[in-house]
Write an enzyme that holds these catalytic residues in place. Structure first.
Site, short mmCIF file in Angstrom:
data_model
loop_
_atom_site.label_atom_id
_atom_site.label_comp_id
_atom_site.label_asym_id
_atom_site.label_seq_id
_atom_site.Cartn_x
_atom_site.Cartn_y
_atom_site.Cartn_z
N HIS A 99 0.89 -1.16 0.00
CA HIS A 99 0.00 0.00 0.00
C HIS A 99 0.93 1.22 0.00
CE1 HIS A 99 -2.38 -2.97 2.37
NE2 HIS A 99 -3.43 -2.41 1.84
N ASP A 102 2.25 2.01 3.41
CA ASP A 102 3.21 1.09 4.03
C ASP A 102 4.63 1.59 3.81
OD1 ASP A 102 0.98 -0.57 4.14
OD2 ASP A 102 1.64 -1.82 2.46
C1 XLS Z 1 -7.56 -6.72 4.06
C2 XLS Z 1 -7.02 -6.94 2.74
C3 XLS Z 1 -5.85 -6.05 2.37
C4 XLS Z 1 -5.65 -6.05 0.89
C5 XLS Z 1 -4.82 -4.92 0.38
O1 XLS Z 1 -8.29 -7.52 4.59
O2 XLS Z 1 -6.70 -8.28 2.61
O3 XLS Z 1 -4.71 -6.45 3.05
O4 XLS Z 1 -5.06 -7.24 0.46
O5 XLS Z 1 -5.42 -3.69 0.66
#
Ligand code: XLS
Ligand code: NI
Ligand code: NI
Length: 439
Positions: A99, A102
């Site tokens: 993200h 991150d």
């Molecule tokens: C949350 C999601 C997230 C996505 C990316 O539950 O799995 O981690 O994979 O935003």
């Protein structure tokens, strides 16, 4: 290269090894079914769980130190980047997913935040060049900040919509700049807590508008990667609009977005939706929408997205069976959207978690290939539907049989007397035989 994780490069030592820091099944360059295991599996590190997440939960603070010796936000971000590439090198993981938030912390304003992202992207670009690691997909965190308390693309407040549009535009630019092969829309807070305050119709229309704007922009700057939607039924909201694969496919078709998006199927989201992981993959495969996978697993006794590292070899086998049947990954891969448990707080635990997940899927790949080669399952299914190859069955499939033909046929038949056993238990024993026989 940095040395935060202490171990050397993790090597394949075979199923008999008792060295915890070795692969028992993942032999990256071993060629099976025409290509190296690494190309079948396309493993990816999830930046969010692996680099910043410290193990906080609703009842407690973090247990793991993820500062890597850094002192302030950007210093820590740079050290995390170095640590991530060290980890990928040591584990022989070729890809990563991230993200925007991150990678670097938010600043006071959107332009300051974007500048920070650019600064970290400079470093990532250098690291990518020197190691050959690649971006499987990027995404935007449009759910963590208070501005998105009511959603982003589905927010009742157009300022939040506009902010999300600008944020996603930037996340796409960063993904493109870093050579990303995909971009994910995961709903975050795109759903509702109560229908008493929600205009579902407008919210979904707006979500589709946002997706169309972003896809068109991405193509205009030359991004040729895949777009994915990642279904999830609930959490954080009570109801997420991207409930499951079937719901998302209907949404994409309704808004004319089905040519632009594939699905990123997450195991723990499938089970939260009351489906098996294999079910969601099957739906994606049969509608031509299979794209990528978030590999993890939930806990049957906990009702939330626990994002555990996947170690269930049955699920991994049936997952890889669907992947192979879908023709394998093209731009997608297996992203470990998974975190070590809060009590597994050491850096060695990070290595051990990835090893466990990678070995489970390497085993699953081999078992799935054996299952297909064995052929008993596929033959059984073929024979079960053989009635549709001739006679009235063939006429149903071709569309030749009218409702009157079918009525005449049923009246002449009087009763259905030709049903045969579905042999579920036998087929489960075949699966056991293949899986257990392959150890
Ligand atoms: C949350 C999601 C997230 C996505 C990316 O539950 O799995 O981690 O994979 O935003
Ligand atoms: Ni995910
Ligand atoms: Ni998830």
């Amino acid at each position: 290269m940095s040395d935060f994780f202490g171990a050397g490069k993790i090597k394949y030592e075979g199923a008999g090894s008792d060295n915890p820091l070795s692969f028992k099944h993942y032999d990256a360059d071993a060629v099976i079914a025409g290509k190296p295991m690494r190309e079948h599996l396309r493993f990816a590190l999830s930046w969010w769980h692996t680099m910043p997440a410290e193990g906080t939960d609703m009842f407690g603070v973090g247990t793991a130190d993820k500062s890597f010796g850094g002192v302030d936000g950007m210093d820590v971000a740079r050290r995390r980047a170095a640590a991530a590439f060290e980890l990928m090198e040591k584990l022989d993981v070729d890809y990563f997913c991230f993200h925007d938030r991150d990678l670097a912390p938010e600043g006071e304003t959107l332009s300051e935040t974007n500048a920070r992202l650019d600064a970290i992207s400079d470093e990532l670009e250098t690291l990518i060049k020197s190691t050959g690691k690649k971006v499987l997909w990027g995404t935007a965190n449009c759910f963590g900040h208070p501005r998105y308390m009511h959603g982003a693309g589905t927010a009742p407040n157009p300022d939040a919509f506009a902010f999300a549009a600008a944020q996603i535009k930037k996340a796409i630019e960063v993904t493109h700049r870093l050579g990303g092969e995909g971009y994910v829309f995961w709903g975050g807070r795109e759903g509702y807590e109560t229908l008493l305050n929600t205009n579902c119709g407008l919210e979904q229309d707006n979500m589709a508008r946002l997706m169309r704007l972003e896809v068109d922009y991405a193509r205009s700057i030359g991004f040729a990667g895949d777009f994915y939607i990642e279904p999830k039924p609930k959490e954080p909201t009570k109801h997420q609009y991207d409930f499951d694969a079937a719901t998302v496919i209907a949404f994409l078709q309704r808004y004319g977005l089905d040519k632009d998006f594939k699905l990123n199927i997450e195991a723990n989201h499938a089970t939260l939706a009351g489906h098996t992981f294999q079910h969601e993959l099957r739906v994606a495969r049969e509608t031509g929408a299979f794209g990528s996978i978030d590999a993890n697993q939930g806990d049957a006794l906990l009702g939330w997205d626990t994002d555990q590292f996947p170690t269930n070899v049955y699920d991994a086998t049936l997952c890889m069976y669907e992947v192979i049947k879908a023709g394998g990954f093209t731009k997608g891969g297996l992203n470990f959207d998974a975190k070590a448990r809060r009590g597994s707080f050491t850096r060695e635990d990070t290595l051990l978690s990835y090893i466990a997940g990678m070995d489970a899927f390497a085993f699953g790949l081999k078992a799935a290939l054996r299952l297909i080669e064995d052929g008993r399952l596929d033959t059984f299914v073929d024979e079960r539907y053989a009635g549709y190859k001739s006679g009235i069955g063939a006429d149903i499939v071709s569309g030749k049989a009218t409702i009157f033909d079918l009525e005449r046929y049923a009246l002449a038949l009087g009763e259905v007397t030709t049903n045969t056993s579905g042999r579920q238990e036998y087929l489960e024993s075949v699966l056991n035989q293949i899986i257990l026989g392959g150890i």
